[in-house]
Design a protein around this motif. Structure first.
Motif, mmCIF file in Angstrom:
data_model
loop_
_atom_site.group_PDB
_atom_site.id
_atom_site.type_symbol
_atom_site.label_atom_id
_atom_site.label_comp_id
_atom_site.label_asym_id
_atom_site.label_seq_id
_atom_site.Cartn_x
_atom_site.Cartn_y
_atom_site.Cartn_z
ATOM 1 N N ASN A 153 0.830 -1.290 0.100
ATOM 2 C CA ASN A 153 0.014 0.141 -0.028
ATOM 3 C C ASN A 153 0.583 1.365 -0.046
ATOM 4 O OD1 ASN A 153 0.673 -0.754 2.453
ATOM 5 N ND2 ASN A 153 -1.047 0.295 3.641
ATOM 6 N N TYR A 154 2.212 1.018 0.185
ATOM 7 C CA TYR A 154 3.167 2.359 0.082
ATOM 8 C C TYR A 154 3.762 2.449 -1.349
ATOM 9 C CZ TYR A 154 2.747 2.163 5.072
ATOM 10 O OH TYR A 154 2.190 2.137 6.360
ATOM 11 N N ILE A 155 3.444 1.346 -2.204
ATOM 12 C CA ILE A 155 3.686 1.471 -3.448
ATOM 13 C C ILE A 155 4.874 0.947 -3.855
ATOM 14 C CG2 ILE A 155 3.475 2.646 -6.058
ATOM 15 C CD1 ILE A 155 1.669 4.618 -4.853
ATOM 16 N N GLU A 156 5.495 0.331 -2.684
ATOM 17 C CA GLU A 156 6.611 -0.490 -2.879
ATOM 18 C C GLU A 156 6.797 -1.789 -3.737
ATOM 19 O OE1 GLU A 156 8.444 1.120 1.613
ATOM 20 O OE2 GLU A 156 7.132 -0.747 1.496
ATOM 21 N N GLN A 157 7.517 -1.929 -4.612
ATOM 22 C CA GLN A 157 7.285 -3.296 -5.218
ATOM 23 C C GLN A 157 8.414 -4.203 -5.096
ATOM 24 O OE1 GLN A 157 7.637 -1.128 -8.997
ATOM 25 N NE2 GLN A 157 5.719 -0.667 -9.085
ATOM 26 N N PHE A 158 8.079 -5.390 -5.087
ATOM 27 C CA PHE A 158 8.968 -6.690 -4.999
ATOM 28 C C PHE A 158 8.622 -7.621 -6.072
ATOM 29 C CE2 PHE A 158 7.839 -4.982 -0.603
ATOM 30 C CZ PHE A 158 9.193 -4.725 -0.165
ATOM 31 N N ILE A 159 9.841 -8.298 -6.222
ATOM 32 C CA ILE A 159 9.792 -9.338 -7.297
ATOM 33 C C ILE A 159 10.400 -10.788 -6.633
ATOM 34 C CG2 ILE A 159 10.730 -10.380 -9.366
ATOM 35 C CD1 ILE A 159 10.824 -7.502 -10.369
ATOM 36 N N PHE A 160 9.767 -11.743 -6.836
ATOM 37 C CA PHE A 160 10.065 -13.229 -6.223
ATOM 38 C C PHE A 160 10.603 -14.010 -7.283
ATOM 39 C CE2 PHE A 160 9.407 -17.630 -5.108
ATOM 40 C CZ PHE A 160 9.427 -17.665 -3.751
ATOM 41 N N ILE A 161 11.831 -14.632 -7.374
ATOM 42 C CA ILE A 161 12.202 -15.267 -8.291
ATOM 43 C C ILE A 161 12.778 -16.621 -7.563
ATOM 44 C CG2 ILE A 161 13.748 -15.989 -10.162
ATOM 45 C CD1 ILE A 161 14.194 -12.879 -10.761
ATOM 46 N N GLY A 162 11.872 -17.725 -8.017
ATOM 47 C CA GLY A 162 12.229 -19.008 -7.062
ATOM 48 C C GLY A 162 12.810 -20.031 -8.373
ATOM 49 N N ASP A 163 13.555 -20.782 -7.648
ATOM 50 C CA ASP A 163 14.292 -21.908 -8.427
ATOM 51 C C ASP A 163 13.735 -23.188 -7.942
ATOM 52 O OD1 ASP A 163 16.076 -24.020 -9.082
ATOM 53 O OD2 ASP A 163 17.655 -22.802 -9.151
ATOM 54 N N GLN A 164 12.813 -23.760 -8.655
ATOM 55 C CA GLN A 164 11.881 -25.003 -8.433
ATOM 56 C C GLN A 164 12.982 -25.972 -8.040
ATOM 57 O OE1 GLN A 164 9.124 -24.594 -11.696
ATOM 58 N NE2 GLN A 164 7.820 -24.122 -10.226
ATOM 59 N N LYS A 165 13.876 -26.128 -8.981
ATOM 60 C CA LYS A 165 14.778 -27.478 -8.647
ATOM 61 C C LYS A 165 15.709 -27.575 -7.470
ATOM 62 C CE LYS A 165 18.877 -29.680 -11.157
ATOM 63 N NZ LYS A 165 19.876 -29.761 -11.949
ATOM 64 N N ASN A 166 16.285 -26.169 -7.068
ATOM 65 C CA ASN A 166 16.882 -25.859 -5.924
ATOM 66 C C ASN A 166 16.415 -25.673 -4.710
ATOM 67 O OD1 ASN A 166 19.562 -26.657 -7.190
ATOM 68 N ND2 ASN A 166 19.540 -24.645 -8.218
ATOM 69 N N GLN A 167 14.957 -25.368 -4.742
ATOM 70 C CA GLN A 167 13.983 -25.022 -3.726
ATOM 71 C C GLN A 167 14.485 -23.587 -2.986
ATOM 72 O OE1 GLN A 167 10.899 -26.994 -2.919
ATOM 73 N NE2 GLN A 167 11.379 -27.144 -4.887
#
Length: 89
Positions: A12-26
């Motif tokens: 709600n403060y317009i702070e943005q995040f990106i999550f990049i997950g590696d399924q193989k390595n968990q």
């Protein structure tokens, strides 16, 4: 990006995040505009407690992304990340 799980969040403060997950390595990495996009926050179910401060909603988003990526129960991931990621009310 084969084998990757991608997530986006804007609080709600317009702070943005990106999550990049590696399924193989968990494992996963979070980047945030407020943190500086070059800052990497590494996540795994073996990680130690961090000094970064996330809100409860941000931790829930992280938990949902990690759960979807890893096929772990969201209750388990939320409990783990609530303990490992400092949070504000």
């Amino acid at each position: 990006m084969e084998g990757k799980y991608l997530g986006y969040y804007e609080n709600n403060y317009i702070e943005q995040f990106i999550f990049i997950g590696d399924q193989k390595n968990q494992t996963a990495t979070i980047y945030g505009g407020d943190l500086g996009w070059e800052t990497e926050i590494k996540l795994s179910m073996e990680m130690d407690k961090t000094d970064y401060i996330f809100s409860k909603n941000e931790i829930l988003w992280i938990s949902i992304c990690f759960s979807n990526m890893s096929s772990k129960d969201v209750t388990e991931t939320n409990s783990f990340f609530t303990e490992k990621l400092s949070y504000t009310l």
